[in-house]
Enzyme design. Structure first.
Site, PDB file in Angstrom:
ATOM      1  N   TYR A   1       0.894  -1.194   0.128  1.00  0.00           N
ATOM      2  CA  TYR A   1      -0.022   0.046   0.065  1.00  0.00           C
ATOM      3  C   TYR A   1       0.841   1.159   0.115  1.00  0.00           C
ATOM      4  O   TYR A   1       1.879   1.267   0.248  1.00  0.00           O
ATOM      5  CB  TYR A   1      -1.115  -0.140   1.027  1.00  0.00           C
ATOM      6  CG  TYR A   1      -0.735   0.056   2.547  1.00  0.00           C
ATOM      7  CD1 TYR A   1       0.602   0.238   3.042  1.00  0.00           C
ATOM      8  CD2 TYR A   1      -1.802  -0.410   3.505  1.00  0.00           C
ATOM      9  CE1 TYR A   1       0.553   0.315   4.423  1.00  0.00           C
ATOM     10  CE2 TYR A   1      -1.607  -0.244   4.782  1.00  0.00           C
ATOM     11  CZ  TYR A   1      -0.376   0.110   5.512  1.00  0.00           C
ATOM     12  OH  TYR A   1      -0.467  -0.022   6.657  1.00  0.00           O
ATOM     13  N   GLU A   2       0.191   2.211  -0.275  1.00  0.00           N
ATOM     14  CA  GLU A   2       1.078   3.622  -0.649  1.00  0.00           C
ATOM     15  C   GLU A   2       1.822   3.454  -1.602  1.00  0.00           C
ATOM     16  O   GLU A   2       3.174   4.250  -1.548  1.00  0.00           O
ATOM     17  CB  GLU A   2       1.647   4.202   0.492  1.00  0.00           C
ATOM     18  CG  GLU A   2       0.733   4.732   1.660  1.00  0.00           C
ATOM     19  CD  GLU A   2      -0.153   5.759   1.273  1.00  0.00           C
ATOM     20  OE1 GLU A   2       0.098   6.518   0.098  1.00  0.00           O
ATOM     21  OE2 GLU A   2      -1.330   5.985   1.741  1.00  0.00           O
ATOM     22  N   GLY A   3       1.795   2.424  -2.588  1.00  0.00           N
ATOM     23  CA  GLY A   3       2.597   2.235  -3.629  1.00  0.00           C
ATOM     24  C   GLY A   3       3.615   1.183  -3.609  1.00  0.00           C
ATOM     25  O   GLY A   3       4.333   0.955  -2.504  1.00  0.00           O
TER      26      GLY A   3
ATOM     27  N   GLN B   1       7.784   2.279  -6.012  1.00  0.00           N
ATOM     28  CA  GLN B   1       8.796   3.107  -5.219  1.00  0.00           C
ATOM     29  C   GLN B   1      10.128   3.205  -6.068  1.00  0.00           C
ATOM     30  O   GLN B   1      10.803   4.128  -6.245  1.00  0.00           O
ATOM     31  CB  GLN B   1       9.091   2.571  -3.895  1.00  0.00           C
ATOM     32  CG  GLN B   1       7.762   2.438  -2.865  1.00  0.00           C
ATOM     33  CD  GLN B   1       7.332   3.573  -2.743  1.00  0.00           C
ATOM     34  OE1 GLN B   1       7.643   4.692  -2.601  1.00  0.00           O
ATOM     35  NE2 GLN B   1       5.744   3.410  -2.670  1.00  0.00           N
TER      36      GLN B   1
END
Lengths: 595, 595
Positions: free
Chosen positions: B437-439, B444
């Site tokens: 999550y959050e990429g 990244q």
């Protein structure tokens, strides 16, 4: 959905694991390529159609315990019955007790398929195999006649009872006791934990094999004996008698393999469970160890199997899920995620590790067959030594890999991978036990160092290194990129493994802590290099056979190159952790209190 | 049980992350060592005593959905109220809206402790932080006045609504729409998934920040706007008004962080959810990206946090569990398993990875503080560039590590680790979301390559490499084994990273697929080397401070040596996978159809 990778299995069997040579050995007259292909085809059908569809159900609706009785997941009993009537329990067992007597190399892919399809269900026949092996090794003829046909036919199942609450890996601490009754039987008392399929409703009887101490037995591991303790006693005519004094007091709530009941068994709370000594008193651990080699190999196969299943699922999702434009600007539209380089890298990693660990395991299985069946005793001994060296590597490396591969399987699914309904998470949870049971990776590493490297002065390891060197030389006859990459990295890997073996041999006596601190890195290094050796052999074979099936062999060649460039370089890092670090200095510099 | 490692946190803050220099910046007058120690002490107490005991309960008794309402795990609402009244939501937020205005370097260990104590509960304030950041960045003053004080006080919570079923990582595919009503408000329609704490009963209102498209907006990511959609509308006097048209239609059944409800939110099924545009139309993604940098950093901290918690639990078990005699024959009795070399190796690995990832994250937090607070704009810009380079590494590397560390935590527990009651498995399950999550880690890595390495022509990377080289030189002034090992391996690691950076810069245009195929290896390489750099700096500091606390600094020195010998050597293997393999050739040799 599970489609067994029969083509890759057959490739590993024929091109790497010497199926044709094996077929020329005594007792292997039936092991033609055609027969093997037919057996694998049937196994693939059964695993894919009957067993695999129950895998998710087993996770959602695990075995249930109620007042001493355990009810398996709906559908499991029926599937197991089909397994039994199909003769699958007996594939590798002797014909004289009703088995098919096929080589381990042939039973191994069948086991892989069953485990890929449903790890929880597969555990039941795997434990039964263990019980069968133990009785074959050490049972008397009456015991064999009474128990083996029922176990081999799948009418009954078997269990292995080792662990107790205070004695996990350390069997010296066992307390269960067995008291002779003067009539040749014993009464068994004690608590056993972590008993896989220790109680269930799939068959009418369960044959527990139990480690316990007799009165006056020596302390420690030299005072352990092995007993048969059936759930129901067996009358002389083979019919079932009284219920024995063994009770399932609970089953565990586990991270994975939830459909497989992990039982706490209580023996002897009501006067003693009737048990029959197997072999001689105080030799129980010895029998168990022979059996455990087989079980450890099979758990290694479970690692290969769950990796293979996770790979299939991830590939299917990656081909279907459309998300984001390609980084090279080749499309203005979002594409299937398999087109993105990192997804490709993850899938290639999963594929390369699965194929390498499969190939190494099949090669080990073949070594076991040559060790049992070759006409020449000296040749048998060589093969036995190689098989025994490979077993802890197949067990330890394949299972550690399976954690990585199933984790990548989750990652390929992105956020959906974390949602249980997707199914990728089940493989990740199921896989996690494999590096623990039948001896943790550290215990495999201790075995690799102690019994498999030091005991023969490194002879088995050196023989392997010599064969790897020959493959490195053979790679030199080609000069395309895959061959150059493989030659370079396999050669470096071989040197790293050779250095680790030398280090172990040189330092084990004077600095055992340092050597054992490098044990798991040594095991992983051996796995990476010997797995890489198989990928190199596959590369040579696929280059030779390319014209027969360019798509298949082209993929083998590309996968070998990937393994060379992405996996084999880890060998040098592991060498540094073993040899450069003198194994222990960094590990042991912290006192226990400083943690 | 959770005892925050305050001593190691303070060490990283003072010796590595320049706390004293930070305290000299404008607005940081209160940031003395004493104040910081007091804040950390209170945070440790609150996390350990109030929050940590709810962690297991949250796993066993997750948030429940019933007819649109979500009830949090018993005890969570009360703990969150204590969190709010203690002022913890406001630690890093501006004093003018009720926060404490402390630097990120000080809020970061507080966040770490909360996440170590209870990842599921901690997610609620973390998402609220995101909403606060977004409003601070782009909200108008009326919006700030209306929402920020309630969010910062913890009376309300916030959410981030990005993902839709067809649009996971690819926000270009978003379909949610917002129709202007002519009165300055919008009506929002659409389905959002994976909304963390998207519905719950812990506070009286929830402020959803929602990405949606206005009529006629450009296609793709350039047509996305950001809206405030409160669960309850807010009257001008600040009291709550009507229930808005946003419904929680279900929550997910997940592998981990089960107490944190992951909601599917349906906007506008009954006429449209009232929404307020934040900032300008079509700039939503830009605002979200600024906010996301903070969120990504925090998820990286979650990785550090769960690693730290798993480490503590494993150490406690290893000291308590007695099993097997030592391999060096030093005792005839079984010993605590922490005495066995491989358990020591596993614990040292967990410790070294946790401390390195903590140090790197704290250093990054400090860079953010200097980027915001330094008086000189040019200096601010340098620090900003460094912070932004480090964010994807902190996020990607720390979370990937946490999977490895929590897996080792299970392994240290042996068979007990697989039993859910033990608790080690929860960390392993919880950690698995962090790399997604959050990429995802690949996202990244794409950020690290695209925005953070290519955009400035490698300037930020080169500046870091120069600083690492200075540390390598400083190590040369000492000649004990830890310094020699660190110097050798950090130097090799630095060269590997430099080679990877050069490769990325040289090949990104002509061979983007190959470069991006090496993206995750590049990110991991950067993490290992820059984490190693912090361990080297810690080594230098602990050698200098040794006499002050020999046990603590001795442990730091030993851990640094372990990191040098066991972790840093992986850099060379990663370099081979990026540069040696030309990133892509092996990865991309397989066609999509060949998988």
């Amino acid at each position: 959905m599970y489609n067994a990778p029969v083509k890759d299995m057959l490739f590993a069997m024929t091109e790497l694991a010497r199926l044709d040579e094996l077929a020329a050995l005594p007792g292997c007259e039936d092991v033609s390529r055609e027969t093997v292909q037919a057996v694998l085809g049937e196994a693939a059908k059964f695993s894919g159609e009957v067993v695999a569809p129950l895998n998710v159900e087993g996770d959602r609706n695990p075995s249930r315990w109620d007042n001493g009785k355990v009810t398996a997941t709906p559908g499991f009993a029926d599937a197991f019955r089909q397994f039994a009537t199909g003769g699958w329990q007996g594939v590798q067992h002797p014909a004289e007790y009703g088995g098919q007597g096929l080589p381990k190399l042939v039973s191994t892919p069948c086991t892989e398929m069953l485990c890929s399809a449903n790890l929880s269900l597969a555990l039941c026949p795997l434990l039964t195999d263990g019980a069968i092996e133990a009785l074959l090794i050490a049972g008397n003829e009456a015991q064999k006649q009474r128990f083996l046909p029922k176990l081999i036919s799948g009418e009954w199942t078997g269990t292995m009872n080792l662990t107790e609450p205070q004695a996990g890996s350390d069997l010296a601490l066992l307390r269960a006791r067995a008291e002779p009754q003067g009539d040749g039987t014993y009464r068994v008392f004690g608590t056993k934990i972590f008993i896989t399929w220790g109680e269930h409703d799939m068959t009418e009887n369960i044959v527990h094999l139990v480690l316990a101490r007799t009165p006056g037995a020596p302390e420690g591991v030299k005072g352990i004996s092995l007993f048969i303790v059936p759930k129901f006693l067996v009358n002389d005519d083979g019919s079932l008698g009284a219920r024995n004094d063994v009770q399932c007091v609970s089953i565990e709530h586990k991270l994975g393999i939830k459909a497989s009941p992990t039982a706490v068994l209580q023996f002897g709370d009501h006067g003693g469970a009737v048990g029959y000594l197997v072999g001689e008193e105080n030799r129980g651990l010895e029998y168990m160890f022979i059996m455990m080699n087989a079980a450890r190999f099979t758990v290694g196969m479970q690692g290969v199997a769950i990796s293979g299943r996770a790979y299939q699922k991830a590939v299917a999702y990656a081909k279907e899920r459309v998300q984001s434009r390609p980084v090279d600007g080749s499309s203005k539209e979002a594409v299937a995620i398999i087109e993105h380089p990192d997804v490709r890298r993850m899938l290639a990693t999963m594929r390369a590790l699965t194929e390498a660990s499969r190939a190494l395991a099949y090669v080990a299985a073949s070594e076991s067959d040559f060790a049992h069946r070759h006409a020449d005793a000296a040749v048998r001994a060589q093969h036995r030594a190689r098989y025994e060296y490979l077993v802890p590597i197949v067990k330890g490396w394949s299972t550690e890999l399976s954690i990585e591969v199933t984790s990548l399987g989750v990652q390929v699914h992105g956020g959906m991978g974390f949602i249980e309904e997707t199914g990728a998470a089940q493989y990740y949870r199921d896989a996690r036990i494999l590096a623990i049971y039948e001896g943790t990776t550290a215990i495999q590493a201790n075995d690799l160092i102690g019994r498999k490297t030091l005991r023969d002065g490194g002879a088995a390891a050196q023989a392997l290194l010599t064969d790897v060197a020959a493959t490195v030389d053979a790679l030199g006859a080609h000069d395309s990129a895959p061959f150059k990459a493989m030659r370079r990295h396999l050669s470096q890997g071989r040197e790293a493994l050779a250095a680790a073996v030398d280090y172990v041999l040189d330092h084990a006596k004077r600095d055992p802590n340092a050597v054992f601190a490098g044990g798991v890195p040594y095991l992983k290094l051996a796995g990476i290099v010997l797995g890489g050796w198989q990928m190199a052999r596959a590369l040579l074979a696929s280059a030779r056979l390319f014209a027969e099936n360019p798509a298949f062999h082209g993929a083998k060649i590309a996968t070998a190159q990937f393994y060379a460039e992405h996996v084999l370089p880890q060998a040098v890092a592991l060498q540094a952790a073993i040899v450069g670090a003198k194994g222990g200095e960094g590990v042991l510099a912290l006192d226990a209190e400083q943690f």
